[in-house]
Scaffold this motif. Structure first.
Motif, PDB file in Angstrom:
ATOM      1  N   UNK A 119       0.846  -1.186   0.000  1.00 48.32           N
ATOM      2  CA  UNK A 119       0.000   0.000   0.000  1.00 48.32           C
ATOM      3  C   UNK A 119       0.881   1.236   0.000  1.00 48.32           C
ATOM      4  N   UNK A 141      -6.967   3.739  -5.689  1.00 49.32           N
ATOM      5  CA  UNK A 141      -8.201   3.893  -4.920  1.00 49.32           C
ATOM      6  C   UNK A 141      -8.740   5.288  -5.187  1.00 49.32           C
ATOM      7  N   UNK A 149     -12.220   1.583  -7.480  1.00 54.66           N
ATOM      8  CA  UNK A 149     -10.877   1.059  -7.784  1.00 54.66           C
ATOM      9  C   UNK A 149     -10.626   1.152  -9.276  1.00 54.66           C
ATOM     10  N   UNK A 189     -15.417  -5.064  -9.766  1.00 53.50           N
ATOM     11  CA  UNK A 189     -15.159  -5.799  -8.515  1.00 53.50           C
ATOM     12  C   UNK A 189     -15.544  -4.962  -7.301  1.00 53.50           C
ATOM     13  N   UNK A 190     -16.072  -5.607  -6.309  1.00 53.22           N
ATOM     14  CA  UNK A 190     -16.494  -4.884  -5.107  1.00 53.22           C
ATOM     15  C   UNK A 190     -15.369  -4.715  -4.103  1.00 53.22           C
ATOM     16  N   UNK A 191     -14.265  -5.375  -4.362  1.00 52.43           N
ATOM     17  CA  UNK A 191     -13.102  -5.218  -3.484  1.00 52.43           C
ATOM     18  C   UNK A 191     -11.849  -5.465  -4.315  1.00 52.43           C
ATOM     19  N   UNK A 192     -10.729  -5.109  -3.752  1.00 54.39           N
ATOM     20  CA  UNK A 192      -9.455  -5.222  -4.475  1.00 54.39           C
ATOM     21  C   UNK A 192      -9.138  -6.681  -4.802  1.00 54.39           C
ATOM     22  N   UNK A 195     -10.841  -8.032  -7.889  1.00 52.50           N
ATOM     23  CA  UNK A 195     -10.280  -7.524  -9.136  1.00 52.50           C
ATOM     24  C   UNK A 195      -8.967  -8.202  -9.489  1.00 52.50           C
TER      25      UNK A 195
ATOM     26  N   UNK B  75     -16.101 -11.545  -5.054  1.00 52.54           N
ATOM     27  CA  UNK B  75     -17.342 -11.292  -5.768  1.00 52.54           C
ATOM     28  C   UNK B  75     -17.076 -11.369  -7.265  1.00 52.54           C
ATOM     29  N   UNK B  77     -16.480 -10.420 -10.897  1.00 51.42           N
ATOM     30  CA  UNK B  77     -15.912  -9.274 -11.602  1.00 51.42           C
ATOM     31  C   UNK B  77     -15.621  -9.749 -13.015  1.00 51.42           C
TER      32      UNK B  77
END
Lengths: 209, 86
Positions: A119, A141, A149, A189-192, A195, B75, B77
């Motif tokens: 990060x 972000x 994202x 994607x709903x989160x990293x 993805x 989820x 994607x």
């Protein structure tokens, strides 16, 4: 100076090989060649005076050294490498440790953490992994609720951007020499983790075809 | 004993949010879909292994994982315009 002195870091700042070559030109190293244990690894360079009691391994910056302990008599060190607490009659043991890829794994760590992504402010840097290779990636972000994202890949393989079934979804961004591509998601994607995993699946699929 | 312990990590909504680890025990015959339902996730979630290998959600989960393996709930994607085909 402690025994944990970082020899590799020191070498980056003080490349000693040219210094030694100037001071001790044309040394016959054939007498070292039969010593298998001290053979160079990953292109290590050895330059020692013939009267040296034990072979010394110097590494070019960036190399990986697997020797655990080296003893370097101060007598044979160039001035730049002599340390404050050393005299010509003292010896300094330098410990060089093998460098391993950083990986932080815990029971609750997420996928990007487990796979070495780091990060930095509002971005994550790491590598997409597929079929044993790594492709440099970036996740930015954003403040957008719609698209929180943005995923990028650097130097993607031709199989992905020219021949893959998702080839139209990779758009070059930024300076051309960076070869940086923005990746378009039709289902975001709903989160990293989601993805990164999806991109890796597509990479694997493209490289398999 | 014919059981396996599994840790399913559910990522936080953003990198600042902590992930949640859920420990479950499975027996042969339990599907991936049943496993994610058991920890309170809906059918939009899929399971992936640490090397990002996807887990077949409608097949027996038992032979697809090792004991004490860590899996990740992700989820759906889809890259590009192939949402229907994916």
């Amino acid at each position: 100076m402690s025994d944990d002195f970082d020899f590799r870091e020191y070498l980056r700042e003080h490349p000693i090989i040219p210094i030694i070559k100037r001071k001790i030109p044309a040394i016959d190293l054939s007498w070292l060649s039969s010593d298998a244990e001290d053979r160079p690894v990953f292109g290590l360079t050895r330059e020692v005076p013939p009267w040296h009691p034990t072979p010394v391994v110097y590494t070019p910056p960036g190399s990986v050294v697997i020797r655990s302990v080296r003893t370097i008599p101060a007598t044979y060190l160039p001035p730049a490498l002599r340390m404050q607490n050393m005299t010509e009659t003292t010896r300094k043991t330098v410990t060089v440790r093998k460098v391993r890829p950083f990986s932080r794994k815990s029971r609750t760590s997420s996928y990007w953490e487990d796979n070495g992504w780091t990060r930095s402010d509002n971005s994550l840097l790491g590598y997409y992994r597929a079929r044993g290779d790594g492709y440099k990636g970036l996740v930015e972000l954003t403040d957008s609720e719609y698209e929180p994202y943005e995923f990028y890949i650097y130097d993607p393989p031709g199989e992905l951007i020219h021949h893959g079934r998702h080839s139209a979804c990779f758009h070059r961004r930024g300076a051309s020499h960076l070869n940086k591509y923005w990746i378009h998601f039709s289902t975001r994607p709903q989160d990293v983790d989601s993805g990164i995993i999806q991109i890796q699946k597509d990479l694997t699929e493209a490289l398999s075809n | 004993m014919n059981i396996k312990n599994l840790t399913i990590v559910v990522p936080g909504a953003d990198p600042n949010a902590p992930s949640t680890a859920n420990d479950i025990t499975i027996q042969p015959g339990v599907t991936g879909r049943q496993a994610v339902t058991q920890i309170g996730l809906n059918e939009k979630y899929f399971l992936a292994k640490s090397d990002s290998t996807p887990i077949a959600m409608d097949q027996d989960l038992f032979p697809q994982v090792s004991d004490h393996e860590k899996c990740f709930a992700t989820t759906e994607a889809t890259v590009g315009k192939h949402a229907q085909a994916a």
